[in-house]
Design a protein around this motif. Sequence first.
Motif, PDB file in Angstrom:
ATOM      1  N   HIS A   8     127.154 -32.298 -61.843  1.00 59.51           N
ATOM      2  CA  HIS A   8     128.603 -32.143 -61.748  1.00 59.51           C
ATOM      3  C   HIS A   8     129.141 -31.389 -62.957  1.00 59.51           C
ATOM      4  O   HIS A   8     128.583 -31.442 -64.059  1.00 59.51           O
ATOM      5  N   ASN A  40     133.421 -32.474 -60.734  1.00 56.28           N
ATOM      6  CA  ASN A  40     133.265 -31.715 -59.492  1.00 56.28           C
ATOM      7  C   ASN A  40     131.769 -31.712 -59.183  1.00 56.28           C
ATOM      8  O   ASN A  40     130.986 -31.061 -59.892  1.00 56.28           O
ATOM      9  N   ASP A  42     131.128 -33.014 -53.530  1.00 52.62           N
ATOM     10  CA  ASP A  42     132.197 -32.095 -53.132  1.00 52.62           C
ATOM     11  C   ASP A  42     131.648 -30.860 -52.434  1.00 52.62           C
ATOM     12  O   ASP A  42     132.370 -30.170 -51.719  1.00 52.62           O
ATOM     13  N   ASN A  65     131.388 -26.144 -48.806  1.00 54.32           N
ATOM     14  CA  ASN A  65     132.256 -27.285 -49.080  1.00 54.32           C
ATOM     15  C   ASN A  65     131.725 -28.508 -48.340  1.00 54.32           C
ATOM     16  O   ASN A  65     130.892 -28.399 -47.431  1.00 54.32           O
ATOM     17  N   CYS A 111     132.894 -20.736 -56.252  1.00 53.18           N
ATOM     18  CA  CYS A 111     133.288 -22.034 -56.799  1.00 53.18           C
ATOM     19  C   CYS A 111     132.935 -22.005 -58.276  1.00 53.18           C
ATOM     20  O   CYS A 111     131.753 -21.865 -58.625  1.00 53.18           O
ATOM     21  N   ASN A 120     133.080 -24.352 -60.825  1.00 50.53           N
ATOM     22  CA  ASN A 120     132.239 -25.436 -61.328  1.00 50.53           C
ATOM     23  C   ASN A 120     130.891 -25.463 -60.621  1.00 50.53           C
ATOM     24  O   ASN A 120     129.867 -25.783 -61.226  1.00 50.53           O
ATOM     25  N   GLU A 129     141.726 -29.497 -52.907  1.00 49.96           N
ATOM     26  CA  GLU A 129     140.788 -28.424 -52.577  1.00 49.96           C
ATOM     27  C   GLU A 129     140.600 -28.244 -51.076  1.00 49.96           C
ATOM     28  O   GLU A 129     140.300 -29.203 -50.356  1.00 49.96           O
ATOM     29  N   THR A 151     140.235 -33.331 -55.907  1.00 47.73           N
ATOM     30  CA  THR A 151     138.954 -33.449 -56.588  1.00 47.73           C
ATOM     31  C   THR A 151     139.184 -33.703 -58.076  1.00 47.73           C
ATOM     32  O   THR A 151     140.287 -33.485 -58.594  1.00 47.73           O
ATOM     33  N   CYS A 179     138.412 -28.485 -60.668  1.00 48.82           N
ATOM     34  CA  CYS A 179     138.259 -27.250 -59.898  1.00 48.82           C
ATOM     35  C   CYS A 179     138.250 -26.094 -60.893  1.00 48.82           C
ATOM     36  O   CYS A 179     139.252 -25.840 -61.577  1.00 48.82           O
ATOM     37  N   THR A 237     141.101 -31.456 -66.847  1.00 49.87           N
ATOM     38  CA  THR A 237     140.987 -31.754 -65.422  1.00 49.87           C
ATOM     39  C   THR A 237     141.343 -33.213 -65.142  1.00 49.87           C
ATOM     40  O   THR A 237     141.467 -34.027 -66.063  1.00 49.87           O
TER      41      THR A 237
END
Length: 279
Positions: A7, A11, A51, A72, A81, A83, A205, A212, A215, A241
Amino acid sequence: MRFVKLHGSGNDFVVFDNRQGEVYKFLGDLNIKLEDFVVKVCALHTGVGADGLILIENPDDPENDFKWQFFNSDGSVAGMCGNGSRCAVRFAYENGIADKKVKFETLVGVIEAEVLDEGKRVKVLLTEPHSFKNMHIRVKNKDIKGYYINTGVPHFVVIVDDLEEFDVVTYGREIRFHETFSPSGTNATFVKVNSEGIVNIRTYERGVENETLACGTGAAASAIVAYTQGLVRRKPIEVRTKGGDILRIDFDDDLKRVFLEGSVYKVFDGFLYKEALYY
């Protein structure tokens, strides 16, 4: 079948090494579609939970290190994306697929990245932002002022007075499916700049269809909006975040080159069993 969960700022993503087509063989044996596979793996409680899902594949151009397919959690495909790209880079670095300078292929072009702190931090050069404009839309009988910008995927950025109490899911869903952004929709990111100049964000998202914890492209979009609107005056810009991590965003004044930097966490290695896909 082996996978790794990582992660970036909360995320989270499930990553598979598909350079030998192992995932396609696995699905072929079970007669399961790739979209259904993604949904089942990303499902909370009955799957790994994430995610999104990333397949690392051989590049089309041998000058690049790898190609990815990004999904997704609802099985939909996304071009970029932020992250997720940082997690993919750490995975590639730790598995000998790439060195500390990385180039990989996505649906929106070749992404460049740099591995820092032996993969525990990754800096990514995002695609050049475009379609930046001020907009007003009607949401729940209210006039909402926002800033639309595509930082690899579209975002509608709204500056709010009280980010902690703001109903991100309700307004985020209304914005995500608003007719102005049809047919593909948009992500919705809500912003509050604190007295220290830190840009705090919360994002609804598209594709996850919920808020989330972070992002990356939303952090970049928010930093650009905050800077261009005079809410922050120094770069790089720190973006906090929902998960609490700080992402660092830097960019040229002409917005040609936008960098996203932050921590990447390896959660666990695992093996996916076939019976998980029958639930």
